[in-house]
Design a protein around this motif. Structure first.
Motif, short mmCIF file in Angstrom:
data_model
loop_
_atom_site.label_atom_id
_atom_site.label_comp_id
_atom_site.label_asym_id
_atom_site.label_seq_id
_atom_site.Cartn_x
_atom_site.Cartn_y
_atom_site.Cartn_z
N ARG A 89 0.84 -1.19 0.00
CA ARG A 89 0.00 0.00 0.00
C ARG A 89 0.88 1.24 0.00
N LEU A 90 0.27 2.37 -0.33
CA LEU A 90 0.93 3.66 -0.26
C LEU A 90 0.57 4.31 1.06
N ASP A 91 1.57 4.53 1.93
CA ASP A 91 1.26 5.22 3.17
C ASP A 91 1.12 6.73 2.89
N GLU A 92 0.68 7.47 3.89
CA GLU A 92 0.39 8.89 3.69
C GLU A 92 1.65 9.67 3.30
N GLU A 93 2.79 9.31 3.89
CA GLU A 93 4.04 10.02 3.57
C GLU A 93 4.41 9.80 2.11
N PHE A 94 4.25 8.58 1.59
CA PHE A 94 4.56 8.29 0.20
C PHE A 94 3.60 9.05 -0.73
N ARG A 95 2.33 9.11 -0.38
CA ARG A 95 1.36 9.84 -1.20
C ARG A 95 1.75 11.33 -1.29
N GLN A 96 2.18 11.89 -0.18
CA GLN A 96 2.56 13.30 -0.19
C GLN A 96 3.80 13.54 -1.05
N ARG A 97 4.74 12.61 -1.03
CA ARG A 97 5.93 12.75 -1.87
C ARG A 97 5.55 12.76 -3.34
N ILE A 98 4.65 11.84 -3.73
CA ILE A 98 4.22 11.81 -5.13
C ILE A 98 3.55 13.12 -5.51
N ALA A 99 2.75 13.67 -4.61
CA ALA A 99 1.99 14.88 -4.91
C ALA A 99 2.87 16.13 -4.95
N ASP A 100 3.91 16.20 -4.10
CA ASP A 100 4.60 17.46 -3.88
C ASP A 100 6.02 17.54 -4.45
N GLU A 101 6.73 16.43 -4.57
CA GLU A 101 8.14 16.50 -4.92
C GLU A 101 8.34 16.65 -6.43
N GLN A 102 9.53 17.13 -6.79
CA GLN A 102 9.84 17.36 -8.19
C GLN A 102 10.17 16.08 -8.95
N GLY A 103 10.67 15.07 -8.26
CA GLY A 103 11.02 13.83 -8.92
C GLY A 103 12.37 13.91 -9.62
N SER A 104 12.76 12.81 -10.25
CA SER A 104 14.05 12.74 -10.94
C SER A 104 14.03 13.55 -12.22
N TRP A 105 12.93 13.50 -12.95
CA TRP A 105 12.80 14.30 -14.16
C TRP A 105 11.34 14.45 -14.54
N THR A 106 11.06 15.51 -15.32
CA THR A 106 9.72 15.75 -15.86
C THR A 106 9.85 16.01 -17.35
N GLN A 107 8.97 15.41 -18.12
CA GLN A 107 8.94 15.67 -19.56
C GLN A 107 7.51 15.93 -20.01
N ARG A 108 7.37 16.68 -21.09
CA ARG A 108 6.05 16.89 -21.67
C ARG A 108 5.84 15.82 -22.75
N SER A 109 4.70 15.17 -22.69
CA SER A 109 4.45 14.04 -23.59
C SER A 109 3.15 14.24 -24.34
N MET A 110 3.15 13.79 -25.61
CA MET A 110 1.92 13.74 -26.39
C MET A 110 1.25 12.38 -26.27
N LEU A 111 1.91 11.45 -25.58
CA LEU A 111 1.33 10.13 -25.35
C LEU A 111 0.37 10.21 -24.17
N ALA A 112 -0.85 9.76 -24.38
CA ALA A 112 -1.84 9.78 -23.29
C ALA A 112 -1.57 8.64 -22.32
N PRO A 113 -1.81 8.86 -21.03
CA PRO A 113 -1.75 7.74 -20.10
C PRO A 113 -2.90 6.79 -20.37
N PRO A 114 -2.78 5.54 -19.97
CA PRO A 114 -3.91 4.61 -20.14
C PRO A 114 -5.16 5.15 -19.45
N ALA A 115 -6.30 4.97 -20.09
CA ALA A 115 -7.57 5.43 -19.51
C ALA A 115 -7.99 4.52 -18.36
N ASP A 116 -8.76 5.08 -17.45
CA ASP A 116 -9.28 4.26 -16.35
C ASP A 116 -10.10 3.09 -16.87
#
Length: 431
Positions: free
Chosen positions: A293-320
């Protein structure tokens, strides 16, 4: 029933009510009308969950859930408060009835057991800490699966995971209690269910034992219903399925995010056919099943941190709605958990600390941020190519191989994986 594990609903405080009704505030008759509450619940199931006219609807409309669940827990305190506080409401106490009625007929999971306790003879009041160890699943999920079983009078039914006895009661009402067996590993649950089913005039076979082993003494069964999620279909349950029979069980990996429903049938000539259907919701995981599971601290890191890298993509993520892809990702990529409460697509891998965040930025553009040793975005896109090449399946054949392994495979055979082998001494669960 389920609880639902992929997106688990939990019963909290009744909306608009800060705590237990005061002792000097007795409810009016309209507030505690179980027949009206049942009718409203069934009407809601018809509107939103596909409940159709037929024996399942008729059974739910006449089943007094307050007899099967005369006591239920509600969580008190602020969201996230630790340790949790649970209050046991009791139908025999008039001031508890309005809130308990809302829990029993509101459609969500009903929490019935705390920390493995005995259900019979317990006193109402507050418990602190520990966890809820049995619940009656979300009624919409239960109703849809019972319809899928196509229950008929005279059928022999094995209900694996007795819980509060709701599934067993419906099966008894439709099929006749002489052909129904309900099984659970927790004797406290089977003891309580036997008493409360008898209060309804129903006397199915009630057995305490391993869900993985079924009930060979009463086999074969025309219908087998498993009310908790498993990692594979137990071979013993398949063996106990009669010709023309059907078995339903939810299958998940260690992740709760992307479940499947296993539908196993035995033909009139004894051949076994089966499939895995990617579904949105599933029952709660069985006893002893490892979960990530994702604990609350891990969820906050995903939401707030910059991460290793960010790119702009024209590829859509898989739909729900690409549930067949997500099901394949669950097994072929492994170790991933989605935060369904986050607005951007957020997925973490707790085992290594990797994560993915995908945010839309205008028309057909997404900002993709990844972190950690795994490139989850590339893994998903590579798998999406394979999934589309296989015909974008939402269902997979489930093959029972001679060596005892179970394999899911797309219709064209281009996408497949094996389910985990059984763990030694693994037992079924109660939900």
């Amino acid at each position: 029933m389920s609880t639902l594990d992929a997106s688990p609903p939990t019963a909290g405080r009744t909306p608009g009510r800060a705590g237990r009704p005061a002792d000097d505030d007795p409810p009016s008759g309209a507030e505690v009308d179980p027949a009206a509450a049942r009718a409203a619940m069934v009407a809601e199931l018809e509107r939103n969950d596909g409940l159709r006219p037929g024996p399942v609807r008729d059974a739910l409309l006449t089943l007094p859930r307050e007899v099967l669940m005369p006591q239920a827990y509600v969580r008190r305190g602020a969201p996230g408060e630790e340790p949790p506080r649970w209050e046991l409401l009791d139908w025999s106490v008039p001031q508890d009835r309005p809130e308990l009625l809302g829990l029993l007929y509101g459609g969500a999971s009903v929490l019935v057991q705390h920390d493995g306790e005995a259900l019979l003879g317990r006193g109402r009041g507050t418990r602190s800490g520990a966890s809820i160890t049995s619940m009656s699943t979300v009624v919409g999920l239960t109703a849809s699966l019972l319809q899928e079983l196509e229950l008929r009078a005279g059928q022999r039914v094995l209900d694996v995971g007795t819980g509060a006895g709701v599934t067993a009661a419906v099966a008894c009402r439709i099929c006749g209690d002489q052909g129904v067996v309900t099984l659970d590993r927790d004797r406290h649950l089977t003891d309580a269910a036997a008493v409360r089913l008898a209060d309804l005039g129903l006397r199915p076979g009630v057995v305490c034992g391993s869900g993985d082993e079924g009930c060979p003494a009463r086999a074969p069964f025309d219908r087998i219903f498993v009310s908790y999620a498993m990692q594979r279909v137990p071979a013993a349950l398949v063996e106990q399925l009669a010709p023309g029979g059907r078995l339903l069980a939810h299958i998940t990996s260690a992740s709760p995010s992307w479940p499947a429903l296993a539908v196993v049938e035995r033909t009139a000539d004894g051949q076994v056919t089966a499939e895995l259907r990617a579904v949105e919701f599933a029952h709660r995981a069985g006893h002893g099943m490892q979960r990530i599971r994702l604990d609350e601290e891990f969820r906050q890191r995903i939401a707030d941190e910059q991460g290793s890298w960010t790119q702009r993509s024209m590829l859509a993520p898989p739909a729900d709605t690409d549930r067949g892809l997500w099901l394949a990702a669950d097994h072929l990529l492994g170790g991933l958990v989605r935060d369904f409460g986050a607005e951007p697509l957020s997925i973490g891998a707790p085992g290594c600390g990797s994560w993915l965040r995908v945010e839309p930025v205008g028309r057909s553009r997404w900002d993709v941020t990844v972190h950690g040793p795994r490139d989850i975005w590339k893994e998903l896109q590579d798998l999406a190519i394979r999934w589309r090449a296989a015909g974008s399946p939402g269902r997979y054949r489930l093959l029972f191989e001679p060596d005892g392994r179970q394999r899911a495979v797309s219709a064209c055979g281009r996408l497949s994986w094996h389910l985990p082998l059984p763990r030694p001494l693994h037992e079924g669960a109660s939900t």
